[in-house]
Design a protein around this motif. Sequence first.
Motif, PDB file in Angstrom:
ATOM      1  N   GLN A 210       0.906  -1.077   0.061  1.00 14.41           N
ATOM      2  CA  GLN A 210      -0.027   0.011  -0.104  1.00 14.41           C
ATOM      3  C   GLN A 210       0.902   1.218  -0.026  1.00 14.41           C
ATOM      4  OE1 GLN A 210      -3.443   0.296   0.115  1.00 14.41           O
ATOM      5  NE2 GLN A 210      -3.548  -1.901  -0.409  1.00 14.41           N
ATOM      6  N   ASP A 211       1.960   1.235  -0.857  1.00 12.35           N
ATOM      7  CA  ASP A 211       2.986   2.285  -0.583  1.00 12.35           C
ATOM      8  C   ASP A 211       2.512   3.637  -1.239  1.00 12.35           C
ATOM      9  OD1 ASP A 211       4.837   1.292   0.569  1.00 12.35           O
ATOM     10  OD2 ASP A 211       5.791   0.270  -1.099  1.00 12.35           O
ATOM     11  N   SER A 229       5.032   7.544   1.069  1.00 13.60           N
ATOM     12  CA  SER A 229       3.774   7.067   0.871  1.00 13.60           C
ATOM     13  C   SER A 229       2.691   8.128   1.047  1.00 13.60           C
ATOM     14  CB  SER A 229       3.482   5.837   1.624  1.00 13.60           C
ATOM     15  OG  SER A 229       2.359   5.389   1.637  1.00 13.60           O
ATOM     16  N   ALA A 230       1.731   8.145  -0.001  1.00 16.27           N
ATOM     17  CA  ALA A 230       0.447   9.102   0.305  1.00 16.27           C
ATOM     18  C   ALA A 230      -0.695   8.421   1.420  1.00 16.27           C
ATOM     19  CB  ALA A 230       0.014   9.402  -0.853  1.00 16.27           C
ATOM     20  N   ALA A 231      -0.401   7.229   1.412  1.00 19.31           N
ATOM     21  CA  ALA A 231      -1.341   6.170   2.262  1.00 19.31           C
ATOM     22  C   ALA A 231      -1.070   6.084   3.737  1.00 19.31           C
ATOM     23  CB  ALA A 231      -1.332   4.888   1.668  1.00 19.31           C
ATOM     24  N   ASN A 232       0.460   6.055   4.004  1.00 17.42           N
ATOM     25  CA  ASN A 232       0.769   5.906   5.546  1.00 17.42           C
ATOM     26  C   ASN A 232       1.942   6.725   5.853  1.00 17.42           C
ATOM     27  OD1 ASN A 232       3.096   4.528   4.501  1.00 17.42           O
ATOM     28  ND2 ASN A 232       1.830   2.448   4.354  1.00 17.42           N
ATOM     29  N   GLY A 233       2.447   7.664   5.139  1.00 12.03           N
ATOM     30  CA  GLY A 233       3.522   8.380   5.352  1.00 12.03           C
ATOM     31  C   GLY A 233       4.946   7.719   5.542  1.00 12.03           C
ATOM     32  N   THR A 234       5.130   6.427   5.284  1.00 13.28           N
ATOM     33  CA  THR A 234       6.489   6.034   5.277  1.00 13.28           C
ATOM     34  C   THR A 234       7.353   6.576   4.217  1.00 13.28           C
ATOM     35  OG1 THR A 234       5.717   3.864   6.150  1.00 13.28           O
ATOM     36  CG2 THR A 234       7.838   3.854   4.977  1.00 13.28           C
ATOM     37  N   LEU A 450      15.533  11.530 -15.676  1.00 12.37           N
ATOM     38  CA  LEU A 450      14.312  11.772 -14.922  1.00 12.37           C
ATOM     39  C   LEU A 450      14.100  10.504 -14.120  1.00 12.37           C
ATOM     40  CD1 LEU A 450      12.385  14.034 -17.298  1.00 12.37           C
ATOM     41  CD2 LEU A 450      13.974  14.684 -15.609  1.00 12.37           C
ATOM     42  N   VAL A 451      13.354  10.716 -12.885  1.00 11.99           N
ATOM     43  CA  VAL A 451      12.972   9.618 -12.047  1.00 11.99           C
ATOM     44  C   VAL A 451      11.413  10.254 -11.750  1.00 11.99           C
ATOM     45  CG1 VAL A 451      12.676   8.173 -10.084  1.00 11.99           C
ATOM     46  CG2 VAL A 451      14.930   8.731 -11.345  1.00 11.99           C
ATOM     47  N   VAL A 452      10.232   9.419 -12.174  1.00 13.86           N
ATOM     48  CA  VAL A 452       8.954   9.908 -11.634  1.00 13.86           C
ATOM     49  C   VAL A 452       8.356   8.741 -11.064  1.00 13.86           C
ATOM     50  CG1 VAL A 452       8.079   8.488 -14.080  1.00 13.86           C
ATOM     51  CG2 VAL A 452       6.716  10.613 -13.026  1.00 13.86           C
ATOM     52  N   THR A 453       7.386   9.096  -9.946  1.00 18.04           N
ATOM     53  CA  THR A 453       6.726   8.193  -9.287  1.00 18.04           C
ATOM     54  C   THR A 453       5.567   7.876 -10.108  1.00 18.04           C
ATOM     55  OG1 THR A 453       5.449  10.100  -8.148  1.00 18.04           O
ATOM     56  CG2 THR A 453       7.426   9.298  -7.316  1.00 18.04           C
ATOM     57  N   GLN A 454       5.216   6.352  -9.822  1.00 20.46           N
ATOM     58  CA  GLN A 454       3.928   6.092 -10.471  1.00 20.46           C
ATOM     59  C   GLN A 454       2.715   5.991  -9.353  1.00 20.46           C
ATOM     60  OE1 GLN A 454       3.660   3.829 -14.085  1.00 20.46           O
ATOM     61  NE2 GLN A 454       5.786   3.466 -14.308  1.00 20.46           N
ATOM     62  N   SER A 455       2.466   6.920  -8.956  1.00 18.52           N
ATOM     63  CA  SER A 455       1.624   6.821  -7.562  1.00 18.52           C
ATOM     64  C   SER A 455       0.302   6.061  -7.429  1.00 18.52           C
ATOM     65  CB  SER A 455       1.434   8.460  -7.158  1.00 18.52           C
ATOM     66  OG  SER A 455       0.176   8.767  -8.014  1.00 18.52           O
ATOM     67  N   GLN A 456      -0.348   5.855  -8.481  1.00 15.11           N
ATOM     68  CA  GLN A 456      -1.790   5.159  -8.778  1.00 15.11           C
ATOM     69  C   GLN A 456      -2.514   5.861  -7.617  1.00 15.11           C
ATOM     70  OE1 GLN A 456      -1.555   0.717  -9.573  1.00 15.11           O
ATOM     71  NE2 GLN A 456       0.578   0.962  -8.675  1.00 15.11           N
ATOM     72  N   LEU A 457      -2.468   6.971  -7.418  1.00 15.77           N
ATOM     73  CA  LEU A 457      -3.432   7.816  -6.400  1.00 15.77           C
ATOM     74  C   LEU A 457      -4.919   7.469  -6.788  1.00 15.77           C
ATOM     75  CD1 LEU A 457      -1.753  10.896  -5.408  1.00 15.77           C
ATOM     76  CD2 LEU A 457      -1.753   8.701  -4.184  1.00 15.77           C
ATOM     77  N   ASP A 458      -5.229   7.339  -7.982  1.00 15.37           N
ATOM     78  CA  ASP A 458      -6.646   7.047  -8.625  1.00 15.37           C
ATOM     79  C   ASP A 458      -7.195   5.654  -7.869  1.00 15.37           C
ATOM     80  OD1 ASP A 458      -4.576   5.834  -9.999  1.00 15.37           O
ATOM     81  OD2 ASP A 458      -5.982   5.604 -11.827  1.00 15.37           O
ATOM     82  N   LYS A 459      -6.308   5.126  -7.474  1.00 19.22           N
ATOM     83  CA  LYS A 459      -6.679   3.753  -6.793  1.00 19.22           C
ATOM     84  C   LYS A 459      -6.546   3.781  -5.230  1.00 19.22           C
ATOM     85  CE  LYS A 459      -7.094   1.740 -10.765  1.00 19.22           C
ATOM     86  NZ  LYS A 459      -5.925   0.722 -11.349  1.00 19.22           N
ATOM     87  N   LEU A 460      -6.492   4.884  -4.871  1.00 22.18           N
ATOM     88  CA  LEU A 460      -6.102   5.024  -3.342  1.00 22.18           C
ATOM     89  C   LEU A 460      -7.394   4.590  -2.483  1.00 22.18           C
ATOM     90  CD1 LEU A 460      -4.141   5.761  -0.873  1.00 22.18           C
ATOM     91  CD2 LEU A 460      -4.849   7.761  -1.136  1.00 22.18           C
ATOM     92  N   GLN A 461      -8.651   5.255  -2.938  1.00 23.53           N
ATOM     93  CA  GLN A 461      -9.935   4.784  -2.216  1.00 23.53           C
ATOM     94  C   GLN A 461     -10.839   3.954  -2.920  1.00 23.53           C
ATOM     95  OE1 GLN A 461      -8.985   5.884   0.851  1.00 23.53           O
ATOM     96  NE2 GLN A 461     -11.097   6.389   1.101  1.00 23.53           N
ATOM     97  N   GLY A 462     -10.397   3.264  -3.868  1.00 22.07           N
ATOM     98  CA  GLY A 462     -11.248   2.392  -4.449  1.00 22.07           C
ATOM     99  C   GLY A 462     -10.475   1.594  -5.901  1.00 22.07           C
ATOM    100  N   GLY A 463     -10.454   0.548  -6.200  1.00 19.91           N
ATOM    101  CA  GLY A 463      -9.847  -0.272  -7.092  1.00 19.91           C
ATOM    102  C   GLY A 463      -8.524  -0.886  -6.715  1.00 19.91           C
TER     103      GLY A 463
END
Length: 477
Positions: A210-211, A229-234, A450-463
């Motif tokens: 759940q990163d 991590s947007a989900a837990n702060g780690t 360049l280094v980019v994050t693949q955050s998948q924040l669209d799946k954070l609260q569903g999916g």
Amino acid sequence: MRRSFGQQTLLGLMALGAVTGAALAGGQDMMAVAAPASTPLKATAALRDPAGQVLGTATFEEQGMGMRVTVRVSGLTPGQHGMHVHEYGRCTPGIDPATNTVVPFGGAGPHFDPGKSHNHDDPQAGNKYGHGGDLPMLTVGADGTGTASFTTQKSSLTGMNGVLNRTLVIHARPDDYKSDPAGMSGPRERCGVITRDSYSARDYPLPGPQDFPEGVAYDARRGLLFTGSAANGTIYAINASTGAVSKFNEGGGQGRASSLGLKVDAQSRVWSAGGATGKVSVFSPDGFPLAILDTPKSPNKFINDLAFGPDGSAYVTDSFRPVIFRVSPDLKLSAWLNLGGTPIKYGPGINLNGIVATPDGRALLAMQLNTGELWRIDLRTRAVRKVMGGLVNGDGLLLDGRTLYVARNKDQVVSKVSLNADYTAGTLVAEEPVTGLRFPATLTAIGGDLVVTQSQLDKLQGGTPETPFKLTRFRKF
């Protein structure tokens, strides 16, 4: 706090009114801004049977907002076969949710559904009505050879409908184009990962399930990448050469339930923007918390990103409150600029987001995600002026001289902007999907990469996010 962050993020994204899909041969539901002219993207999928033998090939070529698909495969039963783009870039066995059993190519996941329609439909349906991965059927002749050639605008090789690093799956039976989830098309008989032609990138996988990595920063002195991590702060530290990952600081401590924008200062201290917690955290080079700075109490706080000015002060964006905060070199936080009387107008959703300082030390550049506007803020006079528009879903920023790179999260590209000498005007010159991005949020540089994050924040609260979560490194363009 995790729930608060997710809800606020999703509400902000929903308020953008972004493109949700396109219809095959009938036009798009909403037209996205076309990318600058460039060589059309191409991709290939080697189609394998469950034993791993390659028995066919599919090619994909960008055509406007859609793509041309050509398929040729052998060894199938004569007749028609359902064919779909699936969500994940894996042709491995996996669980079939309908039967709760392991099936060939189950790892490819469900149909690609960028419009979140949750509905199987025919290839003519717009993506808000049916899966973006719903494709025409494959016709197989008496010799077991199947061919298909068609153009679709339901999916593409770039943008929010992009299929790079997803899978093409061919099924055993015809598609009835109505029954969920796959039109009664039966077992998965062929599968291929859709891989961009003649392009290389390196991934840095993360260990947690759940990163949801949002921020990224690079400490050149130590050769370490940091991501939070947007989900837990780690916060993780990653050896940029070997890819080895260690926990820099565990999330959850001192109310730090989320880590968004990250920066490393000249002392190798790591700074983290805390999202809906309203906090700015500062860590020593070995991960010890040096300061947890709280912004004023508010029901709508959202500390998003930060940038260092020429005197070492950090300037911090808040996406819900129209204010830019400043943290002085002695780690004192104050409100630096009230945006209420400036041209920047806050509205529903995520407002100011990514922020960078210009190399001449005279100004800040800040991205407003929900409007797509880039702003210049003078550090001496605090005057605000618009640089350009057209960067909707613009998230994190990286400034390299007069070249600005913008992570466009929902659009799943990194945009390149050429700025003028005083950073008061810019032109969009290129858009790069890399090898398939999943809601890219922020980016940093390692030399010419360049280094980019693949955050998948669209799946954070569903999916269901695709794991492992990862950062992706690629050459500057």
